[in-house]
Design a protein around this motif. Structure first.
Motif, PDB file in Angstrom:
ATOM      1  N   THR A 168     -14.956   3.556  -9.996  1.00  0.00           N
ATOM      2  CA  THR A 168     -13.537   3.895 -10.066  1.00  0.00           C
ATOM      3  C   THR A 168     -12.733   2.628 -10.319  1.00  0.00           C
ATOM      4  OG1 THR A 168     -13.396   3.633  -7.678  1.00  0.00           O
ATOM      5  CG2 THR A 168     -13.667   5.865  -8.500  1.00  0.00           C
ATOM      6  N   ARG A 215      -7.366   3.310 -16.403  1.00  0.00           N
ATOM      7  CA  ARG A 215      -7.699   3.918 -15.110  1.00  0.00           C
ATOM      8  C   ARG A 215      -8.850   4.902 -15.208  1.00  0.00           C
ATOM      9  NH1 ARG A 215      -4.274   8.678 -12.420  1.00  0.00           N
ATOM     10  NH2 ARG A 215      -6.407   9.358 -11.973  1.00  0.00           N
ATOM     11  N   HIS A 216      -9.557   4.984 -14.103  1.00  0.00           N
ATOM     12  CA  HIS A 216     -10.558   6.034 -13.918  1.00  0.00           C
ATOM     13  C   HIS A 216     -10.722   6.223 -12.417  1.00  0.00           C
ATOM     14  CE1 HIS A 216     -13.918   8.615 -14.890  1.00  0.00           C
ATOM     15  NE2 HIS A 216     -14.515   8.085 -13.849  1.00  0.00           N
ATOM     16  N   GLY A 217     -10.154   7.278 -11.898  1.00  0.00           N
ATOM     17  CA  GLY A 217     -10.336   7.584 -10.482  1.00  0.00           C
ATOM     18  C   GLY A 217      -9.400   6.875  -9.522  1.00  0.00           C
ATOM     19  N   ASP A 240      -7.346   9.814 -16.254  1.00  0.00           N
ATOM     20  CA  ASP A 240      -8.638   9.133 -16.222  1.00  0.00           C
ATOM     21  C   ASP A 240      -9.147   8.954 -17.645  1.00  0.00           C
ATOM     22  OD1 ASP A 240      -8.722   8.821 -13.546  1.00  0.00           O
ATOM     23  OD2 ASP A 240     -10.066  10.499 -13.153  1.00  0.00           O
TER      24      ASP A 240
END
Ligand code: GLU
Length: 341
Positions: free
Chosen positions: A158, A176-178, A211
């Protein structure tokens, strides 16, 4: 899960970053830092363990000037909460700086490969792999955003990140991711933050990233694309709440907000600590004391109020799973007793 604030525009960046960090302070953190791109094309990085006031003390008298920079409050998951592990993290040639919220799950593997390819590691964090991966990807990509996307394709875990570089100055690249991340779109200035509270002092026009999004911020505005390179457009929303309401996340009061935050709060405290594949957990602070822990014959938990209620649940769980007799005492009474320990 801590705080990010970044700014690119025409104003003096350090006061804006510090103001943003203070707005994120309510979330709790263990260290703080910032990176500024100066007009002389230098990258100045300052970071310190402890409170934002400690970072300000470091800045005292020698505040770097510039109008592009990123800042961070860290809540350590990998490595001690100290000055070296605080963000931003920088590339070998000190020409890329990065702040990160979240956890890189395959950091150990990536680190091994990067070390073999000659990238020196200064910190114990999972985050540092990101900055070296971006550095490496710059060999094949001309722009910071393309290097960031190429690096992130190798990453599991994340992240919310904000990156600046002397090799491609005048912009911030965010992805972003998570982990939450949003942009603020002002007049001749663009911001990125992990929380709307850090932005609204400057603009109420925000863009929520999804995401897999990568965003390029310049004073004139922003563009977004997906990690695979396809472009995507994200709408600008207007925040109508005042600052107090934003900190309450739209709830009428903090208690209700905290109740609704419990699922996310639980996910955050467990993130990186549950090893699902192994059916086990990684609890940094306890690992060195395994032999002592195995000898425990009785547990007394002292607590008050909400923590007392949580402790009652802990008592049930410890007795059921560990089969160790456990009792819960009111901390406020305990100190006046002569307990048998
Ligand atoms: N995993 C990173 C670290 O330990 C980031 C922690 C955070 O989200 O503040 O440095």
């Amino acid at each position: 899960m801590c705080g990010i604030i970044g700014y690119v525009g025409t104003s003096d960046v350090v006061p804006i970053l510090l103001e943003g960090l203070r707005r994120l302070e309510y979330r709790g953190y263990d260290s703080a830092g910032l990176a500024v791109l100066t007009p002389q094309n230098r990258l100045v990085v300052l970071k310190e363990a402890g409170k934002i006031a400690a970072l300000e003390a470091l800045l005292n008298g020698s505040t770097p000037r510039g109008s592009c920079g990123v800042a961070h409050t860290r809540w350590a998951t990998h490595g001690a909460p100290n000055q070296v592990n605080a963000h931003p993290h920088v590339s070998k040639a000190l020409d890329i700086a990065l702040v990160h919220n979240g956890i890189i799950e395959n950091a150990a593997l990536l680190k091994k490969g990067l070390q073999e390819r000659g990238y020196p590691f200064r910190s114990e964090t999972d985050t540092e792999v990101l900055v070296h991966l971006i550095d490496e990807a710059f060999q094949r990509n001309a722009s910071l955003e393309d290097a960031v996307a190429a690096a992130l394709l190798q990453v599991e875990g994340t992240y919310g990140i904000a990156v600046v570089s002397l090799r491609d100055p005048g912009k911030i690249v965010a992805a972003r991711h998570g982990s939450p991340l949003l942009l603020g779109v002002g007049e001749g200035e663009t911001l990125v933050a992990s929380d709307a509270a850090a932005l609204v002092a400057r603009t109420r026009n925000v863009v929520y990233l999804s995401d897999g999004d990568v965003a390029v911020l310049t004073p004139e505005g922003f563009t977004t694309f997906r990690l695979d390179g396809t472009s995507v457009s994200r709408p600008v929303h207007r925040i109508e709440w005042d600052l107090g309401a934003i900190e309450k996340g739209g709830f009428p009061h903090f208690m209700l907000k905290e109740i609704f935050e419990q699922p996310a709060a639980l996910r955050d405290v467990l993130r990186g600590r549950l090893l699902l594949g192994e059916g086990s957990s990684r609890l940094g602070g306890l690992k060195d004391h395994e032999a002592q822990l195995a000898e425990i014959q009785r547990i007394v938990i002292t607590a008050c109020g909400t923590s007392w209620h949580a402790a009652l649940l802990g008592e049930l769980m410890l007795e059921e799973m560990a089969r160790i007799p456990t009792e819960v005492e009111y901390a406020s009474e305990f100190r006046y007793k002569n307990p048998v320990l």
